[in-house]
Design an enzyme around this catalytic site. Structure first.
Site, mmCIF file in Angstrom:
data_model
loop_
_atom_site.group_PDB
_atom_site.id
_atom_site.type_symbol
_atom_site.label_atom_id
_atom_site.label_comp_id
_atom_site.label_asym_id
_atom_site.label_seq_id
_atom_site.Cartn_x
_atom_site.Cartn_y
_atom_site.Cartn_z
ATOM 1 N N HIS A 55 47.723 -23.536 -81.478
ATOM 2 C CA HIS A 55 49.001 -22.929 -81.862
ATOM 3 C C HIS A 55 50.146 -23.945 -81.880
ATOM 4 C CE1 HIS A 55 51.867 -19.540 -81.999
ATOM 5 N NE2 HIS A 55 50.834 -18.926 -82.549
ATOM 6 N N GLU A 62 54.355 -17.640 -91.289
ATOM 7 C CA GLU A 62 54.234 -18.896 -92.038
ATOM 8 C C GLU A 62 54.803 -18.731 -93.447
ATOM 9 O OE1 GLU A 62 52.326 -16.479 -92.402
ATOM 10 O OE2 GLU A 62 50.631 -16.936 -93.687
ATOM 11 N N ASP A 99 54.365 -19.364 -98.979
ATOM 12 C CA ASP A 99 53.469 -18.994 -97.878
ATOM 13 C C ASP A 99 52.426 -20.106 -97.711
ATOM 14 O OD1 ASP A 99 52.388 -16.102 -96.460
ATOM 15 O OD2 ASP A 99 50.932 -17.727 -96.731
HETATM 16 N N1 LIG Z 1 51.564 -21.658 -84.780
HETATM 17 C C1 LIG Z 1 52.152 -20.569 -85.276
HETATM 18 N N2 LIG Z 1 51.438 -19.687 -85.973
HETATM 19 C C2 LIG Z 1 52.044 -18.606 -86.483
HETATM 20 C C3 LIG Z 1 53.419 -18.370 -86.287
HETATM 21 N N3 LIG Z 1 53.734 -17.215 -86.937
HETATM 22 C C4 LIG Z 1 52.598 -16.743 -87.493
HETATM 23 N N4 LIG Z 1 51.578 -17.583 -87.235
HETATM 24 C C5 LIG Z 1 50.176 -17.450 -87.652
HETATM 25 O O1 LIG Z 1 50.056 -17.561 -89.057
HETATM 26 C C6 LIG Z 1 48.789 -17.015 -89.403
HETATM 27 C C7 LIG Z 1 48.925 -16.294 -90.733
HETATM 28 O O2 LIG Z 1 47.629 -15.960 -91.122
HETATM 29 P P1 LIG Z 1 47.301 -15.088 -92.382
HETATM 30 O O3 LIG Z 1 48.411 -14.097 -92.628
HETATM 31 O O4 LIG Z 1 45.927 -14.529 -92.215
HETATM 32 O O5 LIG Z 1 47.357 -16.053 -93.593
HETATM 33 P P2 LIG Z 1 46.664 -17.449 -93.863
HETATM 34 O O6 LIG Z 1 45.640 -17.819 -92.868
HETATM 35 O O7 LIG Z 1 47.772 -18.436 -94.065
HETATM 36 O O8 LIG Z 1 45.953 -17.185 -95.226
HETATM 37 P P3 LIG Z 1 46.599 -17.078 -96.646
HETATM 38 O O9 LIG Z 1 48.032 -16.747 -96.486
HETATM 39 O O10 LIG Z 1 45.866 -15.975 -97.313
HETATM 40 O O11 LIG Z 1 46.386 -18.384 -97.307
HETATM 41 C C8 LIG Z 1 48.378 -16.101 -88.253
HETATM 42 O O12 LIG Z 1 47.257 -16.667 -87.605
HETATM 43 C C9 LIG Z 1 49.587 -16.105 -87.317
HETATM 44 O O13 LIG Z 1 49.209 -16.056 -85.967
HETATM 45 C C10 LIG Z 1 54.140 -19.323 -85.512
HETATM 46 O O14 LIG Z 1 55.360 -19.215 -85.286
HETATM 47 N N5 LIG Z 1 53.480 -20.401 -85.047
#
Ligand SMILES: Nc1nc2c(ncn2[C@@H]2O[C@H](COP(=O)(O)OP(=O)(O)OP(=O)(O)O)[C@@H](O)[C@H]2O)c(=O)[nH]1
Length: 383
Positions: free
Chosen positions: A273, A303, A260
């Site tokens: 994004h 992610e 992750d």
């Molecule tokens: N650009 C982009 N962002 C994505 C995609 N899928 C998910 N995300 C973003 O990934 C982010 C995941 O955030 P969180 O689950 O809060 O986790 P984090 O900020 O990585 O924090 P930790 O995992 O705790 O380190 C969110 O803001 C989602 O919008 C994608 O396909 N593209």
């Protein structure tokens, strides 16, 4: 005489079938958004059914001119088959041969002397076919190692048949038509129809290969994540279930890594994004490059990534996980941003007996990695 009448009826049927086939091919062509080999084959169908009709139905042109036109259309259909093949095998098109054959044939066939001598006329037409398909066979041979190598043998066989059949016809037509025995006439008719059948077989084979190629492409797309090109969750699960079963029956070690990206939300928030998507693609490429071909890499969602390491003992899996973590950290996109990843590692048999348990265990370790400060690998303590 009887045999010739039968041939005419068969020719009429064949033209009708050809027309129906053409409609289907052109519908496929419309559906597949302008697939050029299919368009070329559609034109083959139109030309040959038109030729069949002109040959059989009364027109104001007069018998001989009608015959010449029909034969030229048949030759043009064969030339279009060649063009379809070249589209299919991604080779430059032989339009020069197209123009040359049609011009020479038109020039020869329009001579009154030749027109009146059936054997000479048919020999010239057959020579045209032989020339077209000799060139066609040569073109097909050139792609035996290329993108169409799966189709190479059947196409070459059908092309060579289209050289052999007209060649066989030439000696058979030399007795004057009046002196032809019924067997000779029937054999002639049969060979003439064989040319039709081989042509249809040839066209249908290309249509089949285009269709099979489209189905394979769709099946491949259906199991890939569109952003990263990695296996999507469903495909990963299917491959992983099989690997778990093989590992259990073969008593082989198997590891699952859950990865992750750290603070990915803030990457999105700071840089947008689209930049976030770029990061995801770069990480996916990096993971793909750092595992073996037999390992399975998937996008687990957002992610999160998941990797299955086949036939890998715990210490090696830990080593690979650490290597992956370091590789992601070294990515430095646009030289401005350090990306880090947290990884949970679980082993089959020692910690889980099913894929679901294995993924759950890796997820728990991932949670611990986040909790302990991120950018690290957490697994069951060694020993
Ligand atoms: N650009 C982009 N962002 C994505 C995609 N899928 C998910 N995300 C973003 O990934 C982010 C995941 O955030 P969180 O689950 O809060 O986790 P984090 O900020 O990585 O924090 P930790 O995992 O705790 O380190 C969110 O803001 C989602 O919008 C994608 O396909 N593209």
């Amino acid at each position: 005489m009887q045999s010739l009448l039968d041939i005419r009826a068969t020719l009429l049927c064949t033209s009708g079938y050809s027309l129906m086939l053409t409609v289907i091919i052109l519908l496929f062509w419309r559906k597949s958004r302008g697939d050029k080999p299919l368009l070329a084959l559609g034109i083959v169908g139109i030309l040959s059914s038109l030729a069949g009709m002109i040959y059989l139905l009364p027109t104001p042109l007069g018998f001989w001119h009608q015959l010449v036109l029909a034969n030229l259309l048949f030759l043009a259909a064969s030339l279009h088959m060649l063009i379809a093949t070249e589209h299919f095998t991604r080779q430059p098109r032989s339009w020069w041969l197209y123009v040359l054959v049609l011009l020479v044939e038109l020039l020869l066939l329009s001579q009154d002397y030749i027109l009146l001598h059936t054997n000479l006329r048919i020999s010239i037409i057959m020579a045209g076919y032989v020339l077209i398909w000799l060139w066609g066979s040569w073109r097909i041979r050139q792609v035996r190692h290329g993108s169409a190598r799966d189709s190479y043998r059947p196409l070459l066989l059908l092309a060579l048949l289209q050289v052999a059949i007209p060649l066989l016809r030439i000696p058979l037509i030399w007795p004057v038509p009046q002196a032809m025995t019924l067997t000779q006439a029937s054999l002639q008719g049969l060979l003439s129809l064989s040319m039709f059948w081989t042509s249809y077989g040839y066209c249908l084979f290309i249509v089949y290969r285009r269709y099979a190629g489209a189905v394979d492409k769709l099946a491949e797309q259906a199991q890939r994540d569109s952003l990263t090109g990695l296996y999507n969750q469903r495909a990963f699960r299917r491959l992983a279930e099989r690997s778990v079963h093989e590992a259990q029956t073969g008593q082989q070690p198997l590891a699952v890594l859950m990865l992750d990206l750290d603070h990915f939300k803030s990457i999105n928030d700071q840089h947008g994004h689209l930049y976030g998507d770029e990061v995801l693609k770069a990480v996916a490429d990096c993971l793909r490059q750092h595992v073996r071909p037999q390992d399975v890499v998937g996008r687990h969602g957002g992610e999160e990534f998941i990797i299955l390491l086949r036939d890998t003992p715990a210490d090696t899996a830990r080593h690979i996980a650490e290597r992956l973590r370091a590789a992601v950290e070294a990515l430095m996109l646009h030289n401005e941003h350090v990306i880090t990843v947290s990884i949970g590692l679980a082993m089959l048999a020692t910690e889980a007996t099913s894929l679901t348990q294995l993924i759950k265990q890796a997820d728990d370790y991932l949670y611990q990695a986040k909790y302990q400060g991120r950018n690290r690998v957490v697994a069951m303590p060694a020993g």
